[in-house]
Design an enzyme around this catalytic site. Structure first.
Site, short mmCIF file in Angstrom:
data_model
loop_
_atom_site.label_atom_id
_atom_site.label_comp_id
_atom_site.label_asym_id
_atom_site.label_seq_id
_atom_site.Cartn_x
_atom_site.Cartn_y
_atom_site.Cartn_z
N ASP A 1 81.17 4.61 30.04
CA ASP A 1 82.58 4.54 30.42
C ASP A 1 83.29 5.83 30.03
O ASP A 1 83.52 6.09 28.84
CB ASP A 1 83.26 3.35 29.75
CG ASP A 1 84.71 3.22 30.16
OD1 ASP A 1 85.09 3.80 31.19
OD2 ASP A 1 85.47 2.53 29.44
N ASP B 1 89.78 -2.99 28.59
CA ASP B 1 90.75 -2.31 29.44
C ASP B 1 92.16 -2.78 29.06
O ASP B 1 92.50 -2.83 27.88
CB ASP B 1 90.41 -2.55 30.91
CG ASP B 1 91.19 -1.69 31.88
OD1 ASP B 1 90.77 -0.55 32.13
OD2 ASP B 1 92.23 -2.18 32.39
N HIS C 1 82.43 0.97 33.04
CA HIS C 1 83.69 0.49 32.48
C HIS C 1 83.73 -1.03 32.42
O HIS C 1 84.19 -1.60 31.43
CB HIS C 1 84.84 1.02 33.34
CG HIS C 1 86.20 0.68 32.81
ND1 HIS C 1 86.67 1.12 31.59
CD2 HIS C 1 87.20 -0.09 33.34
CE1 HIS C 1 87.90 0.66 31.39
NE2 HIS C 1 88.23 -0.08 32.44
#
Length: 310
Positions: free
Chosen positions: A256, A129, A285
């Protein structure tokens, strides 16, 4: 820059997070509680042999180093030094109260100060991320200090690529929703069901909405257009990555919607990814919650294979 410091009692008796606290001063600011000038502190976990090459684990939005709690002991037990900071605005790190205090560049400056203060070299980057947006730039801008990169569900966008609709919806929610429930956001990105204790741990850094400016800011800082302030620096970083011959491993998950396909894109573009044992792990995710052992073992296996070839 005014900031808040989460009270220590919010972190008492966290489940599965027995790690000692460490801090680095990364800037100067005004503590909004005391109204006094104080250093802005970045918290980090530091486990394993202190003289070993470091694994730098960078979390993303809206989590903190708690996300890596299952992975840190596995990598430390394999003889690696594991360093997992809380980005400014997250976890046990200090939290500037104004959204305007956060920019892509400010996060880069804080992390640069962090690795300089700890004098880190021979770093293996592990990122996901926003940990990837920061970490990949950091590695490219300090290429001689990094020996390997492992990316799980992450990317380094420049604004030149199409952005998934899921991200646009997320950005709108973060910007305009009066309700920003941290643990529920994390839970929405996992296959597993978070326990109440785990949900409480993700909520712990944020006693009130006043502490959440950093979490609100991140989605708005992602370069989604070519004229973004970070675009040129990210393009420059890609020039380094386009010539990156050191090991580059992807460990994306199979569930994801935001980063799907990014692993194949990087595998095709980055020379160091050739011949690597790329993996697709089970999870959403936040694959650190869904497949932490598999993720950690992939890290250890890569570093073990690198040691054998030295």
């Amino acid at each position: 820059m005014e900031f808040l410091r989460t009270p220590e009692e919010r972190f008492e008796r966290l489940i599965g997070y027995p790690f000692s606290e460490h801090y680095v001063d990364v800037a100067e600011g005004i503590n909004q509680t005391t109204k006094e000038s104080e250093s802005l502190r970045m918290h980090y976990v530091d486990e394993g042999p202190g003289d070993a090459d470091p694994i730098l684990m960078l979390h993303g939005e809206p989590s903190w180093s708690y996300l890596y709690r299952h992975m840190i002991p596995i990598c430390a037990a394999a003889g690696h030094r594991v360093i997992a900071p809380d980005l400014i605005g997250f976890g046990k790190s200090d939290k500037p109260v104004g959204i305007g205090s956060y920019s892509y560049q400010s996060h880069m400056d804080w992390m640069q100060t962090f690795i300089d203060a700890l004098e880190l070299t021979n770093i293996t980057l592990v990122c996901q991320d926003w940990g990837s947006l920061i970490g990949l730039r950091l590695a490219a801008e300090n290429a001689d200090r990094f020996k390997a990169i492992i990316v799980g569900n992450g990317m380094l966008p420049t604004g030149d690529q199409k952005v998934p609709m899921a991200f646009h919806l997320w950005k709108t929610f973060a910007s305009y929703s009066p309700w920003f429930p941290i643990s529920k956001i994390v839970a929405s990105g996992t296959f597993k069901k978070l326990s109440k204790a785990e949900a409480d741990a993700y909520d712990a850094p944020f006693p009130s909405e006043d502490y959440k400016a950093g979490t609100r800011a991140f989605p708005t800082l992602v370069p989604v257009t070519p004229d973004n302030p970070a675009t040129e620096a990210n393009r420059a970083a890609w020039k380094v990555l386009d010539a990156w011959e050191k090991p580059f491993l992807t460990t994306f998950s199979n569930g994801d919607p935001i980063t799907r396909g990014g692993d194949k894109y990087m595998q095709e573009r980055i020379p160091g990814s050739k011949g690597m044992k790329h993996q697709t792990l089970v999870g959403g995710h936040f694959l650190q919650e869904d497949s932490p052992q598999e993720f950690a073992i992939a890290i250890n296996d890569l570093l073990s294979s690198m040691a054998e070839t030295d």
